[in-house]
Design an enzyme around this catalytic site. Structure first.
Site, PDB file in Angstrom:
ATOM      1  N   GLU A 102       0.962  -1.013  -0.152  1.00 15.51           N
ATOM      2  CA  GLU A 102      -0.105   0.024   0.050  1.00 15.51           C
ATOM      3  C   GLU A 102       0.711   1.278   0.106  1.00 15.51           C
ATOM      4  O   GLU A 102       1.421   1.596   1.087  1.00 15.51           O
ATOM      5  CB  GLU A 102      -0.949   0.056   1.375  1.00 15.51           C
ATOM      6  CG  GLU A 102      -1.863  -1.148   1.357  1.00 15.51           C
ATOM      7  CD  GLU A 102      -3.096  -1.459   0.397  1.00 15.51           C
ATOM      8  OE1 GLU A 102      -3.097  -0.257  -0.500  1.00 15.51           O
ATOM      9  OE2 GLU A 102      -3.484  -2.382   0.338  1.00 15.51           O
ATOM     10  N   CYS A 130      -2.278   9.400   2.519  1.00 12.85           N
ATOM     11  CA  CYS A 130      -2.023   8.691   1.302  1.00 12.85           C
ATOM     12  C   CYS A 130      -2.820   9.365   0.193  1.00 12.85           C
ATOM     13  O   CYS A 130      -2.267   9.189  -0.967  1.00 12.85           O
ATOM     14  CB  CYS A 130      -1.666   7.283   1.452  1.00 12.85           C
ATOM     15  SG  CYS A 130      -3.070   6.545   2.020  1.00 12.85           S
TER      16      CYS A 130
HETATM   17  P1  NAD Z   1       7.957   4.772   5.154  1.00  9.36           P
HETATM   18  O1  NAD Z   1       8.194   4.045   4.033  1.00  9.36           O
HETATM   19  O2  NAD Z   1       9.190   5.565   5.550  1.00  9.36           O
HETATM   20  O3  NAD Z   1       7.864   3.681   6.465  1.00  9.36           O
HETATM   21  C1  NAD Z   1       6.620   2.798   6.587  1.00  9.36           C
HETATM   22  C2  NAD Z   1       7.152   1.792   7.565  1.00  9.36           C
HETATM   23  O4  NAD Z   1       8.449   0.990   6.896  1.00  9.36           O
HETATM   24  C3  NAD Z   1       7.827   2.269   9.084  1.00  9.36           C
HETATM   25  O5  NAD Z   1       7.149   1.357  10.046  1.00  9.36           O
HETATM   26  C4  NAD Z   1       9.097   1.994   8.720  1.00  9.36           C
HETATM   27  O6  NAD Z   1       9.740   1.940  10.189  1.00  9.36           O
HETATM   28  C5  NAD Z   1       9.518   0.767   8.049  1.00  9.36           C
HETATM   29  N1  NAD Z   1      10.488   1.001   7.341  1.00  9.36           N
HETATM   30  C6  NAD Z   1      11.524   1.809   6.999  1.00  9.36           C
HETATM   31  N2  NAD Z   1      12.520   1.560   6.209  1.00  9.36           N
HETATM   32  C7  NAD Z   1      12.174   0.096   6.175  1.00  9.36           C
HETATM   33  C8  NAD Z   1      13.180  -0.838   5.493  1.00  9.36           C
HETATM   34  N3  NAD Z   1      14.197  -0.848   5.047  1.00  9.36           N
HETATM   35  N4  NAD Z   1      12.511  -2.433   5.354  1.00  9.36           N
HETATM   36  C9  NAD Z   1      11.395  -2.632   5.819  1.00  9.36           C
HETATM   37  N5  NAD Z   1      10.515  -1.533   6.630  1.00  9.36           N
HETATM   38  C10 NAD Z   1      11.181  -0.245   6.491  1.00  9.36           C
HETATM   39  O7  NAD Z   1       6.792   5.573   5.227  1.00  9.36           O
HETATM   40  P2  NAD Z   1       6.097   6.806   6.102  1.00  9.36           P
HETATM   41  O8  NAD Z   1       7.084   7.952   6.135  1.00  9.36           O
HETATM   42  O9  NAD Z   1       5.839   6.014   7.434  1.00  9.36           O
HETATM   43  O10 NAD Z   1       4.687   7.160   5.301  1.00  9.36           O
HETATM   44  C11 NAD Z   1       4.397   7.766   4.451  1.00  9.36           C
HETATM   45  C12 NAD Z   1       4.302   6.981   3.074  1.00  9.36           C
HETATM   46  O11 NAD Z   1       3.275   6.228   3.221  1.00  9.36           O
HETATM   47  C13 NAD Z   1       3.746   7.923   2.030  1.00  9.36           C
HETATM   48  O12 NAD Z   1       4.391   7.704   0.991  1.00  9.36           O
HETATM   49  C14 NAD Z   1       2.101   7.608   2.014  1.00  9.36           C
HETATM   50  O13 NAD Z   1       1.754   7.580   0.612  1.00  9.36           O
HETATM   51  C15 NAD Z   1       2.351   6.154   2.133  1.00  9.36           C
HETATM   52  N6  NAD Z   1       0.909   5.706   2.659  1.00  9.36           N
HETATM   53  C16 NAD Z   1       0.438   4.841   2.006  1.00  9.36           C
HETATM   54  C17 NAD Z   1      -0.914   4.226   2.324  1.00  9.36           C
HETATM   55  C18 NAD Z   1      -1.870   3.345   1.531  1.00  9.36           C
HETATM   56  O14 NAD Z   1      -2.865   3.204   2.184  1.00  9.36           O
HETATM   57  N7  NAD Z   1      -1.583   3.217   0.323  1.00  9.36           N
HETATM   58  C19 NAD Z   1      -1.373   4.832   3.536  1.00  9.36           C
HETATM   59  C20 NAD Z   1      -0.707   5.841   4.309  1.00  9.36           C
HETATM   60  C21 NAD Z   1       0.597   6.098   3.947  1.00  9.36           C
END
Ligand code: NAD
Length: 481
Positions: free
Chosen positions: A227, A261
């Site tokens: 997502e 998002c």
């Molecule tokens: P992010 O990708 O930085 O982090 C998301 C999660 O991934 C966190 O728990 C983080 O600790 C973990 N993470 C970080 N690096 C990782 C790695 N190398 N391997 C595995 N896990 C890792 O995202 P964010 O800043 O927390 O959220 C914002 C983003 O999420 C935006 O791009 C937004 O559009 C997206 N988002 C999408 C949806 C959807 O339903 N499609 C919903 C909400 C947010």
């Protein structure tokens, strides 16, 4: 790294990794021992989740607000509690139907054998979630996971530490730790988590990290639901009132201060109506948020780093010739606050960061078109978005946009409301994600639909066994020609 079972931080990432592996093994053993839970047990699990949400909603709302600096209480109740409660109610009402084995048609040469599809739990599901809706995005996938009879390990975001710790404690109080457990920690823990041999992994977050997660999961051929994010376009057709469109777009854009998002990322309006649209946005902000700084309804930016990122987009846009209009009705100084005034960006160009990156904050680029088809072509020239918004009362126009574009979901004449429908799946397409959750599709994402062939006592397929002779020749002449 902490788990519900072991709350103490561990000393090294090596240790963390072996802890995670041991936790998953314990959960898989439990799953193997108990098999697929019956309908009644799944309902009980969903009810436990429902009860803890209702009982601890205030603690959840407060923890999120502390993590953000200020998060609107009303927006938290709607987005973190009400939406998850709706998903639970929907799953409880439909679970019997979803769990029904599906009878399929048996090929006539195999009759009287019977075939069916049996929905079975996949096993243990990993859920990695982001900070922007920290409870909803951890628990909504969990609803589908539990309805489908699975167990789950959750890894919420480190950017909202109070909420993630609360989530860990709530889950530990509610479920046995071999049914659902929460692991807290940062990107390093996320990285180790994504390498575990889950039976399915759900990742909600950025497209950049989504690629890393998919790569890590591929080592064990773990199927993923991703997502992700992107730039969700909004198109206002000439027939639609600019003031009504502005009201609805601003309300979607400023919910959670744009940290959504599926927030409308940028908007296209007819060239001749641009100034009317800008003025309508100014009035809409003044009506909804007469002040910003001390206004509990207006959510803060989650961290200084994200605020600086957003300010950087505005500085870059100005430097490259854009006109930035700050919508700050009371003219407050927000320098020392984590809040950021909404801003419209006019006269953008493609090189500007604000047109390259997902904005994820209260900035709205306003683009113009001479013919509506230009705006549709712009959408198609860019990566497939998570959401698409179209404002028009002309059905032919909205149908044409839907047929001529692709996105994760669509809302017509409003923003974001498709995600709030309990009976609709949610998910991106291409760079905005893959797979679905919510509704029946959520149950199915975490279910193996297992094809089963049951031979009858009267076994006609025996006729096709060697030694092949005249009977088989005759049969094949009839079947194959
Ligand atoms: P992010 O990708 O930085 O982090 C998301 C999660 O991934 C966190 O728990 C983080 O600790 C973990 N993470 C970080 N690096 C990782 C790695 N190398 N391997 C595995 N896990 C890792 O995202 P964010 O800043 O927390 O959220 C914002 C983003 O999420 C935006 O791009 C937004 O559009 C997206 N988002 C999408 C949806 C959807 O339903 N499609 C919903 C909400 C947010």
């Amino acid at each position: 790294m902490t788990t519900a079972a072991a709350h103490e931080p561990t000393e090294s990432s090596e240790r963390s990794s072996s802890d995670l592996t041991a936790t998953l093994r314990r959960m898989k053993d439990a799953q193997r021992r108990s098999g697929a839970p019956p309908y009644e047990d799944r309902i009980r699990s969903l009810e436990k989740l429902e009860r803890v949400l209702a009982a601890r909603k205030n603690a959840i709302v407060e923890a999120i607000s502390r993590d953000f600096g200020n998060r609107s209480k009303h927006e938290s109740l709607v987005s973190e509690i009400f939406l998850v409660q709706g998903a639970i109610k929907h799953a409880k009402a439909r679970l019997r139907e979803w769990m029904e084995p599906e009878e399929r048609e048996t090929g006539f040469v195999f009759l009287p054998a019977r075939v069916e599809l049996l929905p079975q739990p996949l096993g243990v599901i990993g859920i990695i979630s982001p900070w922007n809706y920290p409870v909803q995005l951890a628990l909504s996938p969990l609803v589908g996971v539990l309805a489908a009879g699975n167990r789950a390990m959750l890894k919420p975001s480190e950017l909202v530490p109070e909420t993630s710790a609360l989530l860990r404690d709530l889950i530990a109080e509610t479920f046995p730790d071999d049914q659902v457990t929460v692991v807290t920690g940062g990107a390093d823990v996320g990285e180790q988590f994504s390498r575990l041999p889950f039976d399915h992994l759900v990742f909600t977050g950025s497209t950049r990290v989504g690629k890393l997660v998919m790569r890590a999961a591929s080592e064990n051929l773990v199927p993923v639901t991703l997502e992700l994010g992107g730039k969700s376009p909004t198109l206002v057709a000439p027939d639609f009132s600019m003031s009504v469109a502005a009201e609805r777009i601003i309300s979607g854009k400023l919910f959670n201060a744009g940290q959504t998002c599926i927030a409308p990322d940028y908007v296209f309006v007819p060239e001749a109506s641009r100034d009317a649209f800008v003025e309508a946005c100014r009035s809409a902000v003044a009506r909804m948020y007469p002040t910003l700084d001390k206004n509990a309804d207006y959510t803060s930016i989650v961290s200084d780093r994200h605020r600086a990122r957003l300010q950087g987009y505005l500085a870059d846009a100005k430097e490259r010739g854009a006109k930035v209009i700050e919508l700050n009705p009371a003219g407050e100084n927000l320098e020392s606050s984590r809040k950021m005034a909404p801003a419209l960006v006019l006269e953008t160009t493609e090189e500007m960061a604000v047109m390259q990156e997902e904005i994820f904050g209260p900035i709205l680029p306003v683009l113009t078109y001479k013919s509506f088809d230009e705006a549709v072509a712009y959408v198609n020239d860019h990566p497939r978005p998570l959401a698409l918004y179209v404002f028009s009362h002309d059905r032919a126009t909205t149908d044409k946009v839907i047929a001529g574009t692709m996105s994760g979901g669509v809302t017509i004449n409003e923003t974001m409301l498709h995600v709030a429908q309990d009976d609709l799946p949610f998910g991106g397409v291409g760079p905005s994600g893959m797979g679905h959750y919510h509704a029946r599709e959520g149950f199915e994402s975490f279910t193996k639909k297992r094809p089963v062939f049951r031979q009858a006592r009267l076994n006609t397929t025996g006729l096709l066994r060697p030694p092949y002779g005249k009977t088989v020749d005759r049969l094949l002449r009839f079947l194959v020609g």
